[in-house]
Design an enzyme around this catalytic site. Structure first.
Site, PDB file in Angstrom:
ATOM      1  CG  ASP A  97      -0.360  -0.205   2.533  1.00  0.00           C
ATOM      2  OD1 ASP A  97       0.869  -0.471   2.606  1.00  0.00           O
ATOM      3  OD2 ASP A  97      -1.082  -0.102   3.543  1.00  0.00           O
ATOM      4  CG  ASP A 100       6.894   5.184   5.935  1.00  0.00           C
ATOM      5  OD1 ASP A 100       7.406   6.258   5.595  1.00  0.00           O
ATOM      6  OD2 ASP A 100       6.507   4.965   7.098  1.00  0.00           O
TER       7      ASP A 100
HETATM    8  P1  IMP Z   1       7.749   0.541   5.760  1.00  0.00           P
HETATM    9  O1  IMP Z   1       8.140   1.609   6.742  1.00  0.00           O
HETATM   10  O2  IMP Z   1       8.145   0.926   4.356  1.00  0.00           O
HETATM   11  O3  IMP Z   1       8.255  -0.807   6.163  1.00  0.00           O
HETATM   12  O4  IMP Z   1       6.157   0.478   5.768  1.00  0.00           O
HETATM   13  C1  IMP Z   1       5.498  -0.258   6.752  1.00  0.00           C
HETATM   14  C2  IMP Z   1       4.012  -0.116   6.674  1.00  0.00           C
HETATM   15  O5  IMP Z   1       3.641   1.114   7.296  1.00  0.00           O
HETATM   16  C3  IMP Z   1       3.387  -0.048   5.299  1.00  0.00           C
HETATM   17  O6  IMP Z   1       3.117  -1.330   4.783  1.00  0.00           O
HETATM   18  C4  IMP Z   1       2.090   0.658   5.590  1.00  0.00           C
HETATM   19  O7  IMP Z   1       1.076  -0.297   5.874  1.00  0.00           O
HETATM   20  C5  IMP Z   1       2.383   1.450   6.831  1.00  0.00           C
HETATM   21  N1  IMP Z   1       2.331   2.888   6.537  1.00  0.00           N
HETATM   22  C6  IMP Z   1       3.333   3.744   6.252  1.00  0.00           C
HETATM   23  N2  IMP Z   1       2.886   4.982   6.027  1.00  0.00           N
HETATM   24  C7  IMP Z   1       1.536   4.912   6.161  1.00  0.00           C
HETATM   25  C8  IMP Z   1       0.461   5.863   6.028  1.00  0.00           C
HETATM   26  O8  IMP Z   1       0.638   7.055   5.732  1.00  0.00           O
HETATM   27  N3  IMP Z   1      -0.794   5.396   6.266  1.00  0.00           N
HETATM   28  C9  IMP Z   1      -1.061   4.098   6.584  1.00  0.00           C
HETATM   29  N4  IMP Z   1      -0.107   3.170   6.695  1.00  0.00           N
HETATM   30  C10 IMP Z   1       1.178   3.576   6.492  1.00  0.00           C
HETATM   31 MG    MG Z   2       1.239  -2.360   5.156  1.00  0.00          MG
END
Ligand code: IMP
Ligand code: MG
Length: 172
Positions: A97, A100
């Site tokens: 989705d 981040d």
């Molecule tokens: P990562 O930090 O790239 O590992 O992302 C981890 C998870 O954080 C993602 O799969 C999203 O589900 C969640 N995430 C990051 N930013 C947002 C946001 O703005 N809204 C909702 N979920 C988020």
């Molecule tokens: Mg996620």
């Protein structure tokens, strides 16, 4: 009181998803990739994406969670649900989705690689590339996000708001 500010309306989201499906369909012409959605956030995005494809596809899901303290990501990822399709020699597309920090996708690229697929690509509806802690290869992204915490269209805050059809910026 928290506030929801409209960020992407449903028709804009559909255009973004349809465009991405076209790019993927062009790139994988004559192939039949396996799409692996990362639960739970990608479930609506994946459901829409595959319906715009013009190539055959298989679908599976995986679920991860950040290890340790909930509010501050420790950078460790644990797998809480594995895929069920055999991806050996298959072309895999991981569907996220929001990309981040990159921690989740980086972990899953390595993990999927250990199952000997023919290829691995990644796609994310939203790309918060300014927040990366780990550089990842994001092959397809829908929309660049410079700041904010977004909810709706599958994205949650503490399991709330996933059911909303549009994407909102949540102001706490
Ligand atoms: P990562 O930090 O790239 O590992 O992302 C981890 C998870 O954080 C993602 O799969 C999203 O589900 C969640 N995430 C990051 N930013 C947002 C946001 O703005 N809204 C909702 N979920 C988020
Ligand atoms: Mg996620």
């Amino acid at each position: 009181m928290s506030q929801l500010i409209l960020y992407l309306a449903r028709d804009e989201i559909q255009k973004i998803v349809a465009d991405m499906a076209k790019r993927i369909s062009d790139d994988y012409k004559g192939k039949s990739p396996v799409f692996i959605g990362i639960l739970k956030g990608s479930f609506i995005f994946l459901a829409d994406l595959i319906r715009y494809l013009t190539i055959p596809a298989k679908i599976d899901f995986i679920r991860t969670s950040s290890y340790g303290n909930n509010s501050v990501s420790s950078g460790e990822v644990i797998l809480t649900k594995d895929i069920e399709i055999d991806i050996k020699n298959r072309d895999v597309i991981i569907v996220e989705d929001v990309a981040d920090t990159g921690v989740t996708l980086s972990y899953l690229i390595d993990y999927m690689g250990s199952k000997n697929p023919n290829s691995i690509k990644t796609c994310a509806l939203l790309d918060k590339r300014g927040y990366r802690k780990i550089e990842i290869k994001l092959d397809y992204y829908g929309h660049y996000v410079s700041e904010g915490f977004l909810v709706g269209y599958g994205l949650d805050y503490a399991e709330n708001y996933r059911y909303l059809s549009d994407i909102y910026d949540l102001k706490l």
